[in-house]
Each structure stands twice: as C-alpha cells, then as structure tokens.
Design a protein around this motif. Structure first.
Motif, PDB file in Angstrom:
ATOM      1  N   GLY A  50       7.433  -6.906  16.551  1.00 13.99           N
ATOM      2  CA  GLY A  50       7.483  -6.811  15.100  1.00 13.99           C
ATOM      3  C   GLY A  50       7.771  -8.140  14.429  1.00 13.99           C
ATOM      4  N   ILE A  51       8.671  -8.928  15.035  1.00 12.81           N
ATOM      5  CA  ILE A  51       9.004 -10.242  14.470  1.00 12.81           C
ATOM      6  C   ILE A  51       7.808 -11.184  14.562  1.00 12.81           C
ATOM      7  N   GLN A  53       4.692 -10.395  14.670  1.00 12.38           N
ATOM      8  CA  GLN A  53       3.646  -9.953  13.751  1.00 12.38           C
ATOM      9  C   GLN A  53       3.890 -10.394  12.307  1.00 12.38           C
ATOM     10  N   THR A  54       5.137 -10.709  11.979  1.00 11.81           N
ATOM     11  CA  THR A  54       5.451 -11.093  10.596  1.00 11.81           C
ATOM     12  C   THR A  54       5.677 -12.594  10.436  1.00 11.81           C
ATOM     13  N   LYS A  73      -0.882 -12.675  17.634  1.00 13.00           N
ATOM     14  CA  LYS A  73      -0.853 -11.531  16.719  1.00 13.00           C
ATOM     15  C   LYS A  73      -1.994 -10.568  17.033  1.00 13.00           C
ATOM     16  N   ASN A  77      -1.401  -6.805  18.090  1.00 10.85           N
ATOM     17  CA  ASN A  77      -1.991  -5.746  17.262  1.00 10.85           C
ATOM     18  C   ASN A  77      -2.824  -4.792  18.112  1.00 10.85           C
ATOM     19  N   ALA A 126       7.596  -1.426  17.109  1.00 10.26           N
ATOM     20  CA  ALA A 126       7.057  -2.655  16.525  1.00 10.26           C
ATOM     21  C   ALA A 126       6.598  -2.424  15.093  1.00 10.26           C
ATOM     22  N   GLU A 127       5.914  -1.315  14.860  1.00  9.73           N
ATOM     23  CA  GLU A 127       5.457  -1.012  13.507  1.00  9.73           C
ATOM     24  C   GLU A 127       6.630  -0.728  12.573  1.00  9.73           C
ATOM     25  N   ARG A 130       8.207  -4.152  11.864  1.00 10.44           N
ATOM     26  CA  ARG A 130       7.322  -4.925  10.984  1.00 10.44           C
ATOM     27  C   ARG A 130       7.419  -4.420   9.546  1.00 10.44           C
ATOM     28  N   ILE A 133      10.780  -5.517   7.997  1.00 12.06           N
ATOM     29  CA  ILE A 133      10.809  -6.933   7.602  1.00 12.06           C
ATOM     30  C   ILE A 133       9.988  -7.157   6.337  1.00 12.06           C
ATOM     31  N   LEU A 134       8.818  -6.543   6.278  1.00 13.91           N
ATOM     32  CA  LEU A 134       7.958  -6.727   5.102  1.00 13.91           C
ATOM     33  C   LEU A 134       8.535  -6.057   3.858  1.00 13.91           C
ATOM     34  N   CYS A 167      15.482  -0.070   8.817  1.00 15.14           N
ATOM     35  CA  CYS A 167      14.759   0.529   9.943  1.00 15.14           C
ATOM     36  C   CYS A 167      15.512   1.681  10.597  1.00 15.14           C
TER      37      CYS A 167
END
Length: 224
Positions: A50-51, A53-54, A73, A77, A126-127, A130, A133-134, A167
């Motif tokens: 997750g980290i 990916q961001t 990434k 993904n 992970a999703e 992510r 964080i977003l 989360c």
C-alpha cells in the motif's frame, strides 16, 4: 453413546459432540492459528504494498525514479488485482498443485495454507492501506514539508499514523472475512475446521448436523 431418535435434532448434536468433539476442537484450533498468523503476515505485506502504491512520482523531475517506481507499482497492482479477483479456492489449488507440477516445489499443507492465506490477505490489506493513505488531506504533507520534514519523514511521522487510524475498521472487517475464507484451504487437505466437518459427515452419515456445529464455531470465533 446410544444413537438418538431420527427426529431428535439436539440428540444428534450431542452425539456428534460426544463422538467427534475433540476433532472439531482440533480443527477450530488449526483454523485460528492459520487466520492469526496469516493475517499478521498479510498485514506486513499489505502495508508495504500500500505504501509503495502511493509513492508520488514526477516524470519531468526524475524520469529514472518515475520509471523504477512505476515498474514496481505495475507489478504490485497486478498482484493485488489477481488475488482480489480470483477465488481463494482456485489460488490454493493452483499454488499447492501447480507449484509441484510446474516447478517441482512440494509444499506441506501447513506451509501452503499459510502462504496462500497470507498473500491473499496482503492483497486486500494493500487496498485498505492505500485508501487510508489517500484519504489524508494533502495539506498535511505540504505542512510537514514546509516545516523541514523530508517526504519519508512526513510519511512515517504524520501521514501513516493518521492513515492507520482510518484503516482500523476496514482491517477488522478484512480479518473477519478472511478468517471465514480460510476454510477453503481444506481443498488442499489441511485438517482445518471445514475439512474436519467433511470427515465427520462422511464417518457419521449425517450431512447436516456437523455443518451446524461448524457454523456455530465460526460464529463464536469471528464474534470474539
């Protein structure tokens, strides 16, 4: 214990508990161990994925960094989409039997079960990470950078703790869902709770009663 009458539901439940109670407890214990260990490993995988990916990238400022991070990434993904988009039962069969057939890797049932549930958990976590964080206001990172923090320091000290708080409800939901989904490792022969129920059904010729007891055990464990 004498066999109960044909229409004595609770009598049959008592009979199964008396005859096969130790088997059910052993299966429940194995299910709990798989779920707890795999969730712990899956959380580590999920947080890392997750980290990554961001991680922000800028093609104009640093094309090499953009290309390297973009490559990883894309791989991550693909991992997330594949394991979230296919049933765990199919993944279990593919990894356990496919690894032996294609690569000569013969895993034990415990190793395979922990591996399968862990990487499946990691994809869902992970999703969640992510999204957490977003969900943090970009202004928090900008404020941290204006105070002299590096991007890594801002992530570790400010963004990630706030994202983790967001989360937690989703992580709990994921744990309960994957706890129940771990029953699918019975397809590779691990004597978890569901595998034990099927053994009891075959030995006792009672197709329904063992499933009732297993459902109650799963409910007790997930609620607790």
């Amino acid at each position: 214990m004498a066999l109960p009458e044909a229409n004595d539901f609770f009598g049959w439940v008592a009979y199964i508990l008396n005859e096969y109670g130790s088997m059910l407890l052993s299966g429940a214990w194995k299910t709990m161990v798989i779920a707890v260990i795999s969730t712990a490993i899956g959380c580590v995988i999920g947080f890392a994925v997750g980290i990554v990916q961001t991680i922000p990238t800028n093609r104009r400022e640093n094309p090499v960094h953009w290309a390297v991070v973009g490559f990883f990434k894309a791989l991550l993904n693909a991992y997330v989409e594949i394991f979230r988009g296919t049933p765990m039962m199919v993944q279990a069969a593919f990894i356990y039997y496919g690894a032996a057939m294609l690569f000569g890797i013969h895993m034990g049932t415990w190793t395979a079960a922990l591996f399968i549930v862990s990487i499946n958990t990691g994809a869902y976590m992970a999703e969640t990470v992510r999204g957490g964080i977003l969900s943090i206001d970009p202004g928090q990172e900008e404020a941290a950078l204006s105070l002299g923090y590096t991007k890594a320091q801002a992530m570790v000290s400010i963004i990630f703790p706030a994202a983790l708080k967001n989360c937690i409800p989703a992580l709990g939901n994921n744990f309960v869902t994957l706890f129940k989904s771990s029953a699918q490792v019975s397809t590779i022969g691990l004597a978890d709770l569901m595998y034990t129920a099927n053994l009891i059904r075959g030995n006792s010729f009672l197709p329904f009663m063992p499933l009732v007891l297993v459902a109650i055990l799963y409910l007790v464990m997930t609620l607790s």
